[in-house]
Design a protein around this motif. Structure first.
Motif, PDB file in Angstrom:
ATOM      1  N   ASP A  20      20.013  22.912  14.759  1.00  0.00           N
ATOM      2  CA  ASP A  20      20.603  21.592  14.895  1.00  0.00           C
ATOM      3  C   ASP A  20      20.010  20.920  16.127  1.00  0.00           C
ATOM      4  O   ASP A  20      19.747  21.576  17.122  1.00  0.00           O
ATOM      5  N   ARG A  21      19.790  19.622  16.041  1.00  0.00           N
ATOM      6  CA  ARG A  21      19.281  18.894  17.194  1.00  0.00           C
ATOM      7  C   ARG A  21      19.879  17.499  17.207  1.00  0.00           C
ATOM      8  O   ARG A  21      20.313  16.983  16.185  1.00  0.00           O
ATOM      9  N   TYR A  22      19.913  16.941  18.372  1.00  0.00           N
ATOM     10  CA  TYR A  22      20.430  15.589  18.575  1.00  0.00           C
ATOM     11  C   TYR A  22      19.314  14.722  19.140  1.00  0.00           C
ATOM     12  O   TYR A  22      18.464  15.191  19.882  1.00  0.00           O
ATOM     13  N   THR A  23      19.335  13.446  18.791  1.00  0.00           N
ATOM     14  CA  THR A  23      18.389  12.482  19.329  1.00  0.00           C
ATOM     15  C   THR A  23      19.180  11.352  19.965  1.00  0.00           C
ATOM     16  O   THR A  23      20.076  10.778  19.345  1.00  0.00           O
ATOM     17  N   CYS A  24      18.861  11.048  21.205  1.00  0.00           N
ATOM     18  CA  CYS A  24      19.511   9.950  21.905  1.00  0.00           C
ATOM     19  C   CYS A  24      18.943   8.636  21.377  1.00  0.00           C
ATOM     20  O   CYS A  24      17.723   8.446  21.353  1.00  0.00           O
ATOM     21  N   ASN A  25      19.795   7.744  20.942  1.00  0.00           N
ATOM     22  CA  ASN A  25      19.342   6.446  20.433  1.00  0.00           C
ATOM     23  C   ASN A  25      18.995   5.480  21.554  1.00  0.00           C
ATOM     24  O   ASN A  25      18.407   4.439  21.303  1.00  0.00           O
ATOM     25  N   GLN A  26      19.342   5.854  22.778  1.00  0.00           N
ATOM     26  CA  GLN A  26      19.066   5.001  23.940  1.00  0.00           C
ATOM     27  C   GLN A  26      17.670   5.297  24.522  1.00  0.00           C
ATOM     28  O   GLN A  26      16.842   4.419  24.642  1.00  0.00           O
ATOM     29  N   CYS A  27      17.440   6.583  24.899  1.00  0.00           N
ATOM     30  CA  CYS A  27      16.172   6.938  25.550  1.00  0.00           C
ATOM     31  C   CYS A  27      15.263   7.777  24.646  1.00  0.00           C
ATOM     32  O   CYS A  27      14.185   8.179  25.057  1.00  0.00           O
ATOM     33  N   HIS A  28      15.711   8.080  23.434  1.00  0.00           N
ATOM     34  CA  HIS A  28      14.947   8.839  22.425  1.00  0.00           C
ATOM     35  C   HIS A  28      14.661  10.276  22.816  1.00  0.00           C
ATOM     36  O   HIS A  28      13.732  10.891  22.318  1.00  0.00           O
ATOM     37  N   HIS A  29      15.450  10.823  23.718  1.00  0.00           N
ATOM     38  CA  HIS A  29      15.321  12.220  24.120  1.00  0.00           C
ATOM     39  C   HIS A  29      15.907  13.103  23.018  1.00  0.00           C
ATOM     40  O   HIS A  29      16.975  12.837  22.493  1.00  0.00           O
ATOM     41  N   VAL A  30      15.179  14.173  22.647  1.00  0.00           N
ATOM     42  CA  VAL A  30      15.643  15.111  21.628  1.00  0.00           C
ATOM     43  C   VAL A  30      16.137  16.368  22.334  1.00  0.00           C
ATOM     44  O   VAL A  30      15.442  16.924  23.182  1.00  0.00           O
ATOM     45  N   PHE A  31      17.349  16.820  21.977  1.00  0.00           N
ATOM     46  CA  PHE A  31      17.919  17.993  22.632  1.00  0.00           C
ATOM     47  C   PHE A  31      18.789  18.772  21.647  1.00  0.00           C
ATOM     48  O   PHE A  31      19.155  18.276  20.588  1.00  0.00           O
ATOM     49  N   GLN A  32      19.066  20.041  22.016  1.00  0.00           N
ATOM     50  CA  GLN A  32      19.943  20.892  21.227  1.00  0.00           C
ATOM     51  C   GLN A  32      21.263  21.046  21.945  1.00  0.00           C
ATOM     52  O   GLN A  32      21.379  20.721  23.123  1.00  0.00           O
ATOM     53  N   LYS A  33      22.242  21.582  21.252  1.00  0.00           N
ATOM     54  CA  LYS A  33      23.571  21.801  21.855  1.00  0.00           C
ATOM     55  C   LYS A  33      23.469  22.648  23.095  1.00  0.00           C
ATOM     56  O   LYS A  33      22.734  23.557  23.184  1.00  0.00           O
TER      57      LYS A  33
END
Length: 138
Positions: A125-138
């Protein structure tokens, strides 16, 4: 006049699709899921069939879209019910995605996944910040 089914949203996860369907039904809107079994069978099929489609009657489309947009305004939370924020900029405006692209480190890993059908087990699972476009995991 015939009331036809129209797609109001698509999902890559059966859980997300069912949550949205249940929310619509709790609001009195008739809803159906299409292609759920294909995506659940193998998440890689998601790309070729366009995801799990949430459909409703054309006459309920506007109300369904309003309900679904109110769901999207709510932030993601973790198991402790804390809001998940971007570690880089602190924004709560994030998107969730299912990532299987970076998990195959070598050709042998790909062969193993292909032979054993374990490719979905290698996904994260991964998340993408819609503000700065940083991709990160939990």
């Amino acid at each position: 006049m015939k009331d036809e089914l129209v797609t109001v949203s698509t999902y890559s996860s059966a859980i997300d699709a069912h949550l949205a369907k249940n929310k619509l039904e709790s609001e009195g809107i008739l809803a159906f899921l299409f292609d759920e079994n294909m995506v659940s069978l193998n998440p890689l099929y998601n790309i070729s069939i366009g995801g799990i489609k949430l459909k409703t009657l054309e006459s309920d489309r506007a109300q369904a879209e309003a309900v679904l947009s109110s769901l999207q305004d709510q932030p993601y939370t973790n198991e402790q019910n804390e809001v998940i924020t971007c570690p880089q900029c602190g924004s709560e405006n994030i998107s969730y995605a299912y990532d299987s692209s970076n998990r195959l480190k070598s050709f042998m890993g790909f062969l193993l996944a292909l032979v054993t059908f374990s490719l979905p087990l290698l996904s994260k699972d991964r998340y993408t910040c819609n503000q700065c476009h940083h991709v990160f995991q939990k």
